[in-house]
Write an enzyme that holds these catalytic residues in place. Structure first.
Site, PDB file in Angstrom:
ATOM      1  N   SER A   9       0.850  -1.204   0.000  1.00  0.00           N
ATOM      2  CA  SER A   9       0.000   0.000   0.000  1.00  0.00           C
ATOM      3  C   SER A   9       0.874   1.238   0.000  1.00  0.00           C
ATOM      4  O   SER A   9       1.680   1.433   0.916  1.00  0.00           O
ATOM      5  CB  SER A   9      -0.887   0.019   1.243  1.00  0.00           C
ATOM      6  OG  SER A   9      -1.445   1.314   1.389  1.00  0.00           O
ATOM      7  N   HIS A  34      -1.227  -1.209  -4.330  1.00  0.00           N
ATOM      8  CA  HIS A  34      -2.488  -0.943  -3.627  1.00  0.00           C
ATOM      9  C   HIS A  34      -2.587   0.551  -3.312  1.00  0.00           C
ATOM     10  O   HIS A  34      -1.685   1.135  -2.704  1.00  0.00           O
ATOM     11  CB  HIS A  34      -2.526  -1.772  -2.342  1.00  0.00           C
ATOM     12  CG  HIS A  34      -3.818  -1.706  -1.597  1.00  0.00           C
ATOM     13  ND1 HIS A  34      -4.917  -2.460  -1.935  1.00  0.00           N
ATOM     14  CD2 HIS A  34      -4.192  -0.977  -0.517  1.00  0.00           C
ATOM     15  CE1 HIS A  34      -5.919  -2.217  -1.098  1.00  0.00           C
ATOM     16  NE2 HIS A  34      -5.500  -1.306  -0.228  1.00  0.00           N
ATOM     17  N   ASP A  36      -4.796   3.443  -1.517  1.00  0.00           N
ATOM     18  CA  ASP A  36      -5.836   3.691  -0.515  1.00  0.00           C
ATOM     19  C   ASP A  36      -6.420   5.086  -0.674  1.00  0.00           C
ATOM     20  O   ASP A  36      -5.793   6.079  -0.337  1.00  0.00           O
ATOM     21  CB  ASP A  36      -5.248   3.527   0.891  1.00  0.00           C
ATOM     22  CG  ASP A  36      -5.068   2.067   1.253  1.00  0.00           C
ATOM     23  OD1 ASP A  36      -6.026   1.297   1.073  1.00  0.00           O
ATOM     24  OD2 ASP A  36      -3.963   1.691   1.695  1.00  0.00           O
ATOM     25  N   MET A  38      -9.053   7.793   0.423  1.00  0.00           N
ATOM     26  CA  MET A  38      -9.890   8.157   1.578  1.00  0.00           C
ATOM     27  C   MET A  38     -10.414   9.574   1.388  1.00  0.00           C
ATOM     28  O   MET A  38      -9.679  10.452   0.946  1.00  0.00           O
ATOM     29  CB  MET A  38      -9.077   8.082   2.870  1.00  0.00           C
ATOM     30  CG  MET A  38      -8.411   6.724   3.095  1.00  0.00           C
ATOM     31  SD  MET A  38      -7.572   6.648   4.679  1.00  0.00           S
ATOM     32  CE  MET A  38      -6.684   5.089   4.526  1.00  0.00           C
ATOM     33  N   HIS A  67      -8.476   0.954  -3.745  1.00  0.00           N
ATOM     34  CA  HIS A  67      -9.380   0.671  -2.627  1.00  0.00           C
ATOM     35  C   HIS A  67     -10.059   1.975  -2.222  1.00  0.00           C
ATOM     36  O   HIS A  67      -9.434   2.863  -1.640  1.00  0.00           O
ATOM     37  CB  HIS A  67      -8.521   0.101  -1.474  1.00  0.00           C
ATOM     38  CG  HIS A  67      -9.263  -0.181  -0.209  1.00  0.00           C
ATOM     39  ND1 HIS A  67      -8.617  -0.428   0.982  1.00  0.00           N
ATOM     40  CD2 HIS A  67     -10.592  -0.276   0.066  1.00  0.00           C
ATOM     41  CE1 HIS A  67      -9.509  -0.652   1.931  1.00  0.00           C
ATOM     42  NE2 HIS A  67     -10.721  -0.556   1.407  1.00  0.00           N
ATOM     43  N   MET A  69     -12.157   4.031  -0.010  1.00  0.00           N
ATOM     44  CA  MET A  69     -12.786   4.198   1.312  1.00  0.00           C
ATOM     45  C   MET A  69     -13.480   5.553   1.296  1.00  0.00           C
ATOM     46  O   MET A  69     -13.015   6.531   1.894  1.00  0.00           O
ATOM     47  CB  MET A  69     -11.708   4.119   2.407  1.00  0.00           C
ATOM     48  CG  MET A  69     -11.233   2.692   2.656  1.00  0.00           C
ATOM     49  SD  MET A  69      -9.639   2.607   3.483  1.00  0.00           S
ATOM     50  CE  MET A  69      -8.567   2.816   2.072  1.00  0.00           C
ATOM     51  N   MET A 138     -11.209  -6.262   5.462  1.00  0.00           N
ATOM     52  CA  MET A 138     -10.393  -5.381   6.297  1.00  0.00           C
ATOM     53  C   MET A 138     -10.076  -6.100   7.605  1.00  0.00           C
ATOM     54  O   MET A 138     -10.980  -6.605   8.274  1.00  0.00           O
ATOM     55  CB  MET A 138     -11.148  -4.075   6.608  1.00  0.00           C
ATOM     56  CG  MET A 138     -11.364  -3.151   5.427  1.00  0.00           C
ATOM     57  SD  MET A 138      -9.858  -2.699   4.550  1.00  0.00           S
ATOM     58  CE  MET A 138      -8.855  -1.981   5.860  1.00  0.00           C
ATOM     59  N   ASP A 176      -6.471  -6.896   4.229  1.00  0.00           N
ATOM     60  CA  ASP A 176      -5.863  -5.559   4.298  1.00  0.00           C
ATOM     61  C   ASP A 176      -5.858  -5.049   5.733  1.00  0.00           C
ATOM     62  O   ASP A 176      -6.917  -4.840   6.320  1.00  0.00           O
ATOM     63  CB  ASP A 176      -6.695  -4.622   3.396  1.00  0.00           C
ATOM     64  CG  ASP A 176      -6.099  -3.231   3.276  1.00  0.00           C
ATOM     65  OD1 ASP A 176      -5.060  -2.949   3.894  1.00  0.00           O
ATOM     66  OD2 ASP A 176      -6.703  -2.426   2.540  1.00  0.00           O
TER      67      ASP A 176
END
Ligand code: DX5
Ligand code: ZN
Length: 221
Positions: A9, A34, A36, A38, A67, A69, A138, A176
């Site tokens: 990540s 990966h 992330d 957010m 991913h 979020m 998760m 993850d």
């Protein structure tokens, strides 16, 4: 010997030098990158937008595993697909019309992933098995890198493994959060086929050695 997908990540990378950080995990033997994303709503921090995915895309040919979020992920699918994502994963908890969202990810030309927070039961996956290319469990509450693996999630990995096998699904089962040299055997032993590793790679001096160690430990699980 079990082959595992290692997805570092970039949340734990040095953001002031992302090109170098991406090339380093690529050269070091990662399988996926990966990312992330957010939004400050679904989780408190704000991290990476589609413009950053577009900027880093030319620096690696590896699978870009995005991913999301975020709240209302439907509004983001097209932009991240255009930016170069290969896999787009949304949170079950953020999707009112999960089936439609997963289908829209496939229509955008990407693999469709669904993620569950530690407190969300695996049973919720049963109704979307037909349109899922990846299940992301998760193993920490999302929002931050460097948290400790929640061991109660190991049973969920085994449950999801059974559910995917029973459905004849070849979807990846990715885990993850808190995956490191101490926990990877437990995760892979329960049936994961892909692991995200943020701090377990980027907080080490030698990324290639860190990934090689994870791979060796996974193979013996
Ligand atoms: C957490 C993110 C993870 C995180 C993993 O919200 O989704 O991808 O960066 O970090 P580590 O591997 O350090 O737990
Ligand atoms: Zn993640």
């Amino acid at each position: 010997m079990k082959e595992i997908i290692i997805a570092p990540s970039i949340l734990s990378a040095d953001f002031s030098n992302l090109e170098k950080e991406i090339r380093a995990i690529d050269d070091g033997g990662c399988d996926w990158v990966h990312v992330d994303v957010m939004d400050g709503q679904f989780v408190p921090p704000i991290t990476i937008g589609d413009n950053i995915v577009k900027a880093i895309r030319p620096h690696t040919a590896k699978v870009m595993d995005v991913h999301l979020m975020v709240q209302n992920p439907d509004r983001q699918v097209e932009a991240f697909a255009k930016a170069g994502a290969d896999i787009i994963t949304v949170h079950q908890e953020a999707c009112i019309h999960l089936e439609r969202t997963l289908q829209s990810i496939r229509e955008a030309g990407c693999k469709a992933g669904v993620s569950l927070n530690p407190g969300t039961p695996v049973s919720t996956l049963a109704s979307v098995m037909h349109c899922v290319d990846l299940v992301l469990l998760m193993s920490v509450n999302p929002g931050y890198g460097g948290q400790s693996y929640i061991h109660a999630v190991t049973d969920k990995i085994a449950q999801a493994r059974r559910m995917l096998d029973d459905a004849g699904s070849s979807a990846w089962l990715e885990v993850d959060g808190g995956v490191n040299a101490t926990t990877i055997a437990e995760v892979v032993g329960a049936g994961a086929t892909a692991v995200v590793a943020g701090s377990a790679v980027y907080n080490k001096p030698d990324y290639a050695a860190a990934m090689a160690e994870l791979r060796t430990l996974a193979a013996s699980a």
